[in-house]
Scaffold this motif. Structure first.
Motif, PDB file in Angstrom:
ATOM      1  N   LEU A  11      11.096  -1.521 -12.941  1.00 25.45           N
ATOM      2  CA  LEU A  11      10.339  -2.149 -12.072  1.00 25.45           C
ATOM      3  C   LEU A  11       8.814  -1.900 -12.669  1.00 25.45           C
ATOM      4  O   LEU A  11       8.577  -0.630 -12.986  1.00 25.45           O
ATOM      5  CB  LEU A  11      10.130  -1.841 -10.625  1.00 25.45           C
ATOM      6  N   THR A  12       8.035  -2.770 -13.131  1.00 26.60           N
ATOM      7  CA  THR A  12       6.851  -2.732 -13.330  1.00 26.60           C
ATOM      8  C   THR A  12       5.813  -3.085 -12.221  1.00 26.60           C
ATOM      9  O   THR A  12       6.126  -4.172 -11.389  1.00 26.60           O
ATOM     10  CB  THR A  12       6.486  -3.218 -14.750  1.00 26.60           C
ATOM     11  N   VAL A  13       4.620  -2.536 -12.275  1.00 25.67           N
ATOM     12  CA  VAL A  13       3.576  -3.052 -11.143  1.00 25.67           C
ATOM     13  C   VAL A  13       2.120  -2.968 -11.800  1.00 25.67           C
ATOM     14  O   VAL A  13       1.825  -2.024 -12.356  1.00 25.67           O
ATOM     15  CB  VAL A  13       3.930  -2.451  -9.938  1.00 25.67           C
ATOM     16  N   SER A  14       1.382  -3.996 -11.640  1.00 19.62           N
ATOM     17  CA  SER A  14       0.120  -3.846 -11.929  1.00 19.62           C
ATOM     18  C   SER A  14      -0.736  -3.227 -11.141  1.00 19.62           C
ATOM     19  O   SER A  14      -0.804  -3.226  -9.878  1.00 19.62           O
ATOM     20  CB  SER A  14      -0.464  -5.370 -11.707  1.00 19.62           C
ATOM     21  N   LEU A  17      -3.070  -5.166  -8.951  1.00 17.74           N
ATOM     22  CA  LEU A  17      -2.374  -5.659  -7.708  1.00 17.74           C
ATOM     23  C   LEU A  17      -2.276  -4.756  -6.838  1.00 17.74           C
ATOM     24  O   LEU A  17      -2.437  -4.843  -5.387  1.00 17.74           O
ATOM     25  CB  LEU A  17      -1.034  -6.131  -8.255  1.00 17.74           C
ATOM     26  N   ALA A  18      -1.895  -3.459  -7.058  1.00 17.82           N
ATOM     27  CA  ALA A  18      -1.458  -2.295  -6.087  1.00 17.82           C
ATOM     28  C   ALA A  18      -2.761  -1.775  -5.340  1.00 17.82           C
ATOM     29  O   ALA A  18      -2.829  -1.850  -4.058  1.00 17.82           O
ATOM     30  CB  ALA A  18      -0.873  -1.153  -6.966  1.00 17.82           C
ATOM     31  N   VAL A  19      -3.995  -1.870  -6.034  1.00 12.74           N
ATOM     32  CA  VAL A  19      -5.188  -1.572  -5.293  1.00 12.74           C
ATOM     33  C   VAL A  19      -5.471  -2.630  -4.281  1.00 12.74           C
ATOM     34  O   VAL A  19      -6.018  -2.309  -2.986  1.00 12.74           O
ATOM     35  CB  VAL A  19      -6.229  -1.481  -6.289  1.00 12.74           C
ATOM     36  N   ILE A  20      -5.198  -4.080  -4.562  1.00 15.15           N
ATOM     37  CA  ILE A  20      -5.516  -4.953  -3.501  1.00 15.15           C
ATOM     38  C   ILE A  20      -4.662  -5.068  -2.667  1.00 15.15           C
ATOM     39  O   ILE A  20      -4.947  -5.352  -1.277  1.00 15.15           O
ATOM     40  CB  ILE A  20      -5.527  -6.355  -4.470  1.00 15.15           C
ATOM     41  N   VAL A  21      -3.410  -5.037  -2.642  1.00 17.71           N
ATOM     42  CA  VAL A  21      -2.324  -5.333  -1.666  1.00 17.71           C
ATOM     43  C   VAL A  21      -1.781  -4.063  -1.377  1.00 17.71           C
ATOM     44  O   VAL A  21      -0.820  -4.278  -0.211  1.00 17.71           O
ATOM     45  CB  VAL A  21      -1.490  -6.475  -2.254  1.00 17.71           C
ATOM     46  N   GLY A  22      -1.668  -3.180  -2.065  1.00 15.02           N
ATOM     47  CA  GLY A  22      -0.781  -1.870  -1.804  1.00 15.02           C
ATOM     48  C   GLY A  22       0.322  -1.494  -2.634  1.00 15.02           C
ATOM     49  O   GLY A  22       0.659  -2.730  -2.967  1.00 15.02           O
ATOM     50  N   LEU A  23       0.406  -0.655  -2.793  1.00 13.40           N
ATOM     51  CA  LEU A  23       1.594  -0.215  -3.919  1.00 13.40           C
ATOM     52  C   LEU A  23       3.050  -0.801  -3.588  1.00 13.40           C
ATOM     53  O   LEU A  23       3.432  -1.459  -4.460  1.00 13.40           O
ATOM     54  CB  LEU A  23       1.806   1.199  -4.247  1.00 13.40           C
ATOM     55  N   GLU A  24       3.497  -0.466  -2.343  1.00 14.47           N
ATOM     56  CA  GLU A  24       4.829  -0.968  -2.006  1.00 14.47           C
ATOM     57  C   GLU A  24       4.883  -2.443  -1.877  1.00 14.47           C
ATOM     58  O   GLU A  24       5.755  -3.089  -2.337  1.00 14.47           O
ATOM     59  CB  GLU A  24       5.134  -0.486  -0.680  1.00 14.47           C
ATOM     60  N   GLU A  25       3.713  -3.099  -1.409  1.00 15.03           N
ATOM     61  CA  GLU A  25       3.523  -4.543  -1.256  1.00 15.03           C
ATOM     62  C   GLU A  25       3.447  -5.104  -2.871  1.00 15.03           C
ATOM     63  O   GLU A  25       4.164  -6.046  -3.258  1.00 15.03           O
ATOM     64  CB  GLU A  25       2.502  -4.988  -0.666  1.00 15.03           C
ATOM     65  N   ALA A  26       2.847  -4.464  -3.798  1.00 12.79           N
ATOM     66  CA  ALA A  26       2.862  -5.049  -5.059  1.00 12.79           C
ATOM     67  C   ALA A  26       4.222  -4.865  -5.777  1.00 12.79           C
ATOM     68  O   ALA A  26       4.767  -5.894  -6.509  1.00 12.79           O
ATOM     69  CB  ALA A  26       1.651  -4.376  -5.943  1.00 12.79           C
ATOM     70  N   ILE A  27       4.918  -3.824  -5.339  1.00  8.35           N
ATOM     71  CA  ILE A  27       6.332  -3.601  -6.029  1.00  8.35           C
ATOM     72  C   ILE A  27       7.081  -4.767  -5.842  1.00  8.35           C
ATOM     73  O   ILE A  27       7.794  -5.431  -6.540  1.00  8.35           O
ATOM     74  CB  ILE A  27       7.002  -2.228  -5.759  1.00  8.35           C
ATOM     75  N   LEU A  29       6.272  -7.892  -4.433  1.00 13.31           N
ATOM     76  CA  LEU A  29       5.672  -8.990  -4.886  1.00 13.31           C
ATOM     77  C   LEU A  29       6.071  -9.373  -6.281  1.00 13.31           C
ATOM     78  O   LEU A  29       6.520 -10.400  -6.755  1.00 13.31           O
ATOM     79  CB  LEU A  29       3.929  -9.211  -4.820  1.00 13.31           C
ATOM     80  N   GLN A  30       6.020  -8.208  -6.979  1.00 13.94           N
ATOM     81  CA  GLN A  30       6.292  -8.295  -8.660  1.00 13.94           C
ATOM     82  C   GLN A  30       7.587  -8.728  -8.708  1.00 13.94           C
ATOM     83  O   GLN A  30       8.050  -9.374  -9.651  1.00 13.94           O
ATOM     84  CB  GLN A  30       6.026  -7.176  -9.271  1.00 13.94           C
ATOM     85  N   GLN A  31       8.900  -8.036  -8.023  1.00 16.62           N
ATOM     86  CA  GLN A  31      10.106  -8.452  -8.080  1.00 16.62           C
ATOM     87  C   GLN A  31      10.345 -10.018  -7.313  1.00 16.62           C
ATOM     88  O   GLN A  31      11.084 -10.573  -8.330  1.00 16.62           O
ATOM     89  CB  GLN A  31      10.980  -7.467  -7.388  1.00 16.62           C
ATOM     90  N   VAL A  32       9.455 -10.246  -6.550  1.00 12.79           N
ATOM     91  CA  VAL A  32       9.799 -11.780  -6.016  1.00 12.79           C
ATOM     92  C   VAL A  32       9.387 -12.461  -7.213  1.00 12.79           C
ATOM     93  O   VAL A  32      10.102 -13.667  -7.507  1.00 12.79           O
ATOM     94  CB  VAL A  32       9.144 -11.816  -4.778  1.00 12.79           C
ATOM     95  N   LYS A  33       8.274 -12.292  -7.855  1.00  9.35           N
ATOM     96  CA  LYS A  33       7.773 -13.085  -9.003  1.00  9.35           C
ATOM     97  C   LYS A  33       8.796 -13.320 -10.102  1.00  9.35           C
ATOM     98  O   LYS A  33       9.153 -14.089 -10.745  1.00  9.35           O
ATOM     99  CB  LYS A  33       6.766 -12.455  -9.488  1.00  9.35           C
ATOM    100  N   TYR A  34       9.442 -12.119 -10.362  1.00 13.15           N
ATOM    101  CA  TYR A  34      10.641 -12.195 -11.366  1.00 13.15           C
ATOM    102  C   TYR A  34      11.633 -12.986 -11.151  1.00 13.15           C
ATOM    103  O   TYR A  34      11.975 -13.625 -11.880  1.00 13.15           O
ATOM    104  CB  TYR A  34      10.858 -10.301 -11.455  1.00 13.15           C
TER     105      TYR A  34
END
Length: 124
Positions: A11-14, A17-27, A29-34
């Motif tokens: 799993l990768t995360v920006s 993005l983590a700063v803006i939405v939170g680390l868990e949420e960014a993870i 969101l990135q998986q949904v985007k995938y």
């Protein structure tokens, strides 16, 4: 040396993005985007002008084995309440309550713009 560094699907995360939405949420969101990208490539699961991905909370939890199903449910709930993740039901069977998800890219852009504006205010 062990095989913990990228010898399995990762799993990768920006960080931005983590700063803006939170680390868990960014993870999440990135998986949904995938998955949305895969569906777009396959031209699958397209409804109401958007690509969608569906999973039960249990199925999502399998993609995030470091979280409990309850934690996954909570993270998805936060993303939905902030308008970043849209959920709906596109199941053919009426009894199937599996939720489908897509990202609200417009809301994500608004969050990013608000964050940038806040940074500029803090800097000035």
């Amino acid at each position: 040396m062990g095989k913990l560094l990228f010898d399995e699907p990762s799993l990768t995360v920006s960080p931005s993005l983590a700063v803006i939405v939170g680390l868990e949420e960014a993870i999440v969101l990135q998986q949904v985007k995938y998955w949305l990208t895969i569906n777009k490539e396959k031209k699958a699961n397209y409804f109401n002008g958007r690509y969608w991905v569906y999973n039960s909370y249990r199925e999502w939890q399998k993609q995030f084995p470091f979280w409990s199903e309850r934690t996954v449910r909570r993270i998805i709930g936060r993303l939905e309440s902030h308008g970043l993740l849209i959920s709906d039901n596109h199941n053919e069977a009426g009894f199937d309550k599996t939720k489908w998800y897509t990202i609200d890219y417009e809301e994500l852009a608004r969050c990013e713009a608000a964050h940038k504006a806040m940074e500029e205010t803090d800097a000035g």
